[in-house]
Enzyme design. Structure first.
Site, PDB file in Angstrom:
ATOM      1  N   HIS A   1       0.839  -1.214   0.000  1.00  0.00           N
ATOM      2  CA  HIS A   1       0.000   0.000   0.000  1.00  0.00           C
ATOM      3  C   HIS A   1       0.869   1.258   0.000  1.00  0.00           C
ATOM      4  O   HIS A   1       1.562   1.520   0.976  1.00  0.00           O
ATOM      5  CB  HIS A   1      -0.884  -0.049   1.251  1.00  0.00           C
ATOM      6  CG  HIS A   1      -1.838   1.087   1.390  1.00  0.00           C
ATOM      7  ND1 HIS A   1      -1.723   2.017   2.397  1.00  0.00           N
ATOM      8  CD2 HIS A   1      -2.917   1.442   0.666  1.00  0.00           C
ATOM      9  CE1 HIS A   1      -2.710   2.890   2.292  1.00  0.00           C
ATOM     10  NE2 HIS A   1      -3.447   2.575   1.258  1.00  0.00           N
TER      11      HIS A   1
ATOM     12  N   HIS B   1      -1.180  10.244  -3.196  1.00  0.00           N
ATOM     13  CA  HIS B   1      -2.454   9.742  -2.674  1.00  0.00           C
ATOM     14  C   HIS B   1      -3.620  10.706  -2.807  1.00  0.00           C
ATOM     15  O   HIS B   1      -4.763  10.293  -2.959  1.00  0.00           O
ATOM     16  CB  HIS B   1      -2.305   9.330  -1.202  1.00  0.00           C
ATOM     17  CG  HIS B   1      -3.570   8.756  -0.635  1.00  0.00           C
ATOM     18  ND1 HIS B   1      -4.442   9.488   0.140  1.00  0.00           N
ATOM     19  CD2 HIS B   1      -4.134   7.532  -0.781  1.00  0.00           C
ATOM     20  CE1 HIS B   1      -5.470   8.730   0.458  1.00  0.00           C
ATOM     21  NE2 HIS B   1      -5.312   7.539  -0.085  1.00  0.00           N
TER      22      HIS B   1
END
Ligand code: CA
Length: 327
Positions: A36, A78
């Site tokens: 991640h 992100h």
């Protein structure tokens, strides 16, 4: 004779044990480890350094979140904002919008290259989000494009002989559309250029926006493996619709947990319902330094992988998940 018999017996036992062991490991290895934002538990998220470190930890996939620059370069970051992972407020103070934030979409790729990336922090308090992770403001890290990261991973696949996949997510397609940008189309074209075209190509394409992901399959005719991310609990009732275009779902892990009664976890029907529809389940996010309802990271992995029976997981700590799953 007796010696031979026991020798044969031991041999049979050894063969049995080794088969049993390899069957067990095979079972375990079916579960997918997704790094991640890279090895983001150890290095600032989405930096090349975090991706290279993740690669060395042998996950199945490495994740990319994508936002377009002013000149349409997909940047691996992100959020649509820059101010909680870079020093943008010091370098370009005049580029702040009225809401006090700095947007990736307001900067060209070359301008973005001037920024230093750091561990995630709160721009108001300047405090680091995860205090035990890589120290904020230390080291020297840069933003990079999606193409640069694909070339890193494909280059490592070539030099190591491994086949680690990519797991790109297009962020806020509606926000991009309002600025006249078609992020899905741009990203799919880059993927095709790098030979990610079908479900066999070790690429999983993800998005929170269900309309957009459906459009990716039905209008843009993508044949990639698609994962519908799920943010809100009410979306879990739309699995049958998701199954008309997606191959899997990426729910928040809390949507899988129901309650813990007498030390035994009970689960919602989400995983079972998804599996009945042929959808794989890759929940987010397994964090060893944010355990909440679990006593340990191992408990979290045990409960989600083997009791709730999920098929994979997004983790900031790919080394720990790889080791837990005996990969
Ligand atoms: Ca993501």
């Amino acid at each position: 004779m007796l010696f031979n018999k026991s020798k044969v017996y031991i041999l049979v036992l050894l063969v049995f044990l080794s088969c049993n062991n390899s069957t067990m490991n095979k079972e375990k290895s079916k579960k997918i480890v997704i790094a991640h934002r890279g090895a983001s538990g150890y290095l600032p998220e989405h930096t090349m350094e975090a991706k290279a470190m993740a690669y060395a930890m042998n996950p199945d996939y490495i994740e990319q979140d994508l936002v377009l620059s002013k000149d349409d370069v997909p940047i691996v970051i992100h959020d649509i904002y820059l101010d909680d992972v870079t020093n943008v407020a010091q370098i370009y103070p005049d580029k702040k919008r009225e809401d006090g934030r700095y947007y990736v979409i307001d900067f060209t790729f070359n301008e973005l290259q001037q920024l230093q990336v750091t561990e995630r922090f709160n721009p108001k308090t300047e405090k680091q989000f995860y205090p035990k992770r890589f120290p904020k403001g230390k080291g020297s890290f840069k933003l990079h494009s999606f193409q640069q990261e694909i070339e890193l991973i494909q280059g490592l696949n070539y030099s190591t002989g491994k086949n680690i996949g990519i797991y790109p997510e297009i962020k806020n397609p509606e926000f991009h559309r309002q600025s006249g940008k078609n992020i899905a189309k741009i990203v799919l074209e880059i993927l095709a250029d790098y030979d990610y075209k079908t479900k066999e190509d070790k690429c999983i394409f993800q998005c929170f926006d269900a309309n957009e992901l459906e459009r990716v399959r039905k209008e843009l005719k993508s044949e990639l493996f698609l994962v519908q991310l799920i943010e809100y609990p009410e979306e879990t009732t739309q699995l049958a619709h998701f199954a008309t275009y997606a191959d899997g779902i990426g729910p928040w892990y809390k949507q899988i947990l129901d309650s813990k009664v007498n030390e035994v976890w009970k689960f919602t029907s989400l995983v079972e319902d998804a599996h009945k529809l042929g959808l794989v389940v890759h929940p987010y996010t397994y964090r060893a330094d944010q355990l909440e309802e679990f006593a340990s990271f191992n408990e979290m992995m045990q409960v989600l992988f083997y009791e709730a029976n999920v098929d994979g997981g997004f983790t900031d700590f790919p080394d720990k998940m790889v080791s837990f799953l005996f990969k």
